[in-house]
Design an enzyme around this catalytic site. Sequence first.
Site: not given
Ligand code: NAD
Length: 729
Positions: A334, A353, A439, A460
């Site tokens: 995301m 990150d 989410s 979101h």
């Molecule tokens: P992801 O696992 O692909 O990415 C998360 C990233 O955050 C990773 O690269 C990780 O290394 C990084 N991270 C973790 N802790 C960290 C920290 N303390 N500091 C900096 N970076 C850190 O997850 P995603 O699918 O991108 O989801 C991220 C957020 O978006 C979540 O809250 C999720 O619920 C929300 N979301 C996801 C979707 C989806 O379809 N995947 C849709 C809407 C919202």
Amino acid sequence: MTDFTMTTDADGVATITWDVKQKSMNVMSTEAFALVSTLVDQALADPAVKGIILTSGKKDFAGGMDLNVIAQMKLGGAQAVFDGVMQIHVMLRKIERAGMDLKTLKGGKPVVAALPGTALGIGLELPLACHRIIAADNPKAKIGLPEIMVGIFPGAGGTTRLVRKLGAMAAAPFLLEGKLSSPKEAKAAGLIDEVVVPEDLLKRAKEWVLAATPAELVKPWDDKGYKMPGGAPYHPAGFMTFVGASAMINAKTQGVYPAAKALLAAVYEGALVPFDVALRIEARQFTSVLMNPSSSAMIRSLFINKEALDKGANRPAVPDQSVKKLGVIGAGMMGAGIAYVAANAGIEVVLIDNSQEAADRGRAHSEGILDKGIKRGKVTVEKKAEVLGRIHATTDYAALAGVDLIVEAVFEDPKIKAEVTAKVEAVVGPDCIYATNTSTLPITGLAAASKRPEQFIGIHFFSPVDKMNLVEIIRGKATGDRAVAKALDFVRQIRKTPIVVNDARFFYANRCIIPYINEGIRMVAEGVEPALVENAAKLVGMPLGPLQLVDETSIDLGVRIAKATKAAMGADYPDEAVDHVLFWMADQGRLGRKANAGFYAHDAKGERLGLWEGLELKYPHDKLQPSLSDVQHRLLFAQVLEAVRALEEGVLTDIREGDVGAILGWGFAPWSGGPFSWLDMIGAAKAVEICRGLTAQFGPRFHAPALLRDMAEKGQSFYGRFGGAKAAA
Ligand code: NAD
């Protein structure tokens, strides 16, 4: 009314200029059409006038018909619509015949359309009636007939003329898909006749008018011996085209979009008869589409209300909050997508990150998208460098100094999110707004980690970020107006559509999607054939069946959400039957598309094959299967009742957001205009009656909400009661 003005020069060339005051883009109204008709009459009758140039006083020619006018047209009933459309045909035919003797086809005055830029809808249908279309070589210009996108089709002769000009096969992408072209592409496709450098547009148009021969004014279909390119329906080649087109349209629309069917009927029937009869057929089909409630619901949601939301219909009155520098925390799926859309819109981005490698991978995501764009000729090498140059990938939080908006997209874990909030707030300025892309986690709870909860908000995004156009903005209990305005201004900058909702479990979109998926899975557990579930969904206009949808979003995510929901709800948790299937699938390692195995089977390359046969061994199919409409009612009511509850509880405050958000967020049956429009179509009383039947058979989750019952008793509709503007929920 001065939308059109006419001047005649010393050489006898009349120029009719379209320039709608107080609007940046010309749009056609009923009065304007009458005016241009009168001006054409005058020019044709004036012996001093040798020919006519039709052009625009703006940088573009026209954006099309004012869709508000189209929405109004149907109020007069079918006959009035038909008569109105026939008047348009008469006027355009007058331009096409241009005063010529209908026997000798001589004596007409040349009429040329000179398009400085974009020409859409009636903005192209009008030129199609002229004898020649010359466009300026303006790379930003879009030329085409996008009507089908809002549930109608070109009804001012565009359908009939384009099919006769190009043939049914070549016209199909423009009519059926609303394909738009640059001037050069339009010329190559035969949509227009000539492209010239912008400075020469009017000079060249005049030159053509003065040199045009009588033969050049005769449209092929008005000439003797005309044959439709590619063949009419009874020609062997034409026959193949129409059989193929019919199958293709049904595959694409599942028969739920009235406009696609009517368009094909107008093309097919029109191809069998003389031109003027074809225009009448086009007018009848257009009238029937316009009178269908689906078209007005689509126009209302996908055009009028979407545009109102894009312009910030529910934006608090706070000075401009445009984002200059954005911080994105978490460069995963995301965060990387959010960084790309922001940088692409000209915003500086700091992408953070845990490791430099992860941050760089996030930046590389943009590179991948831009490279694909270069391959397709949509992005230049310079543009790629420019966009990438705006993304600063790092692990150093100090780089966030000077950002005015943060979007946090780290793991969905409240503890990690709280740590990130504290770290970010230690380095950003006091005015910075902090948004989380969570989410599922309530915003108000996450805001507890913030020193400035009034500056804390939910933004979101949907996945994939670069493709999905909806953004759900969530107001926590303490969120202030400036944070809402900031989020809305950001969404406007990245050219997506926002909805603003209040904080509650799953906000709005996921709240409605989850019951849809669950209802599908529940049916599998009951012994309903999965193919029936999936096809029932598609035949009612859902882009993905519930089982395919959960495969796409991943089954382990479903398991995680189910566990969290159960923990929060305790004894009230209603979805044990769903979990039975979901948890079993997860245990089998069938985690969905990402594992190449879910409710669907996939081949080694990830290509979806068909429903997984192993499912039947565990959940055998009942001998007696429910009817298609019973399955459809279960799938639709699972979603729409949740939308009504969201409105009732004040999560949604505007039904326009509920409808537009549903179509853009999860593809809710676009032909219906959204859940509230659909309920208005069937009527509250009927909806309550269906709920009663579903409740008796399947349980209290289908109990009609009090709001719906109240509306049924009072004979109200959602758009009647809530006026289409902000609802007093
Ligand atoms: P992801 O696992 O692909 O990415 C998360 C990233 O955050 C990773 O690269 C990780 O290394 C990084 N991270 C973790 N802790 C960290 C920290 N303390 N500091 C900096 N970076 C850190 O997850 P995603 O699918 O991108 O989801 C991220 C957020 O978006 C979540 O809250 C999720 O619920 C929300 N979301 C996801 C979707 C989806 O379809 N995947 C849709 C809407 C919202």
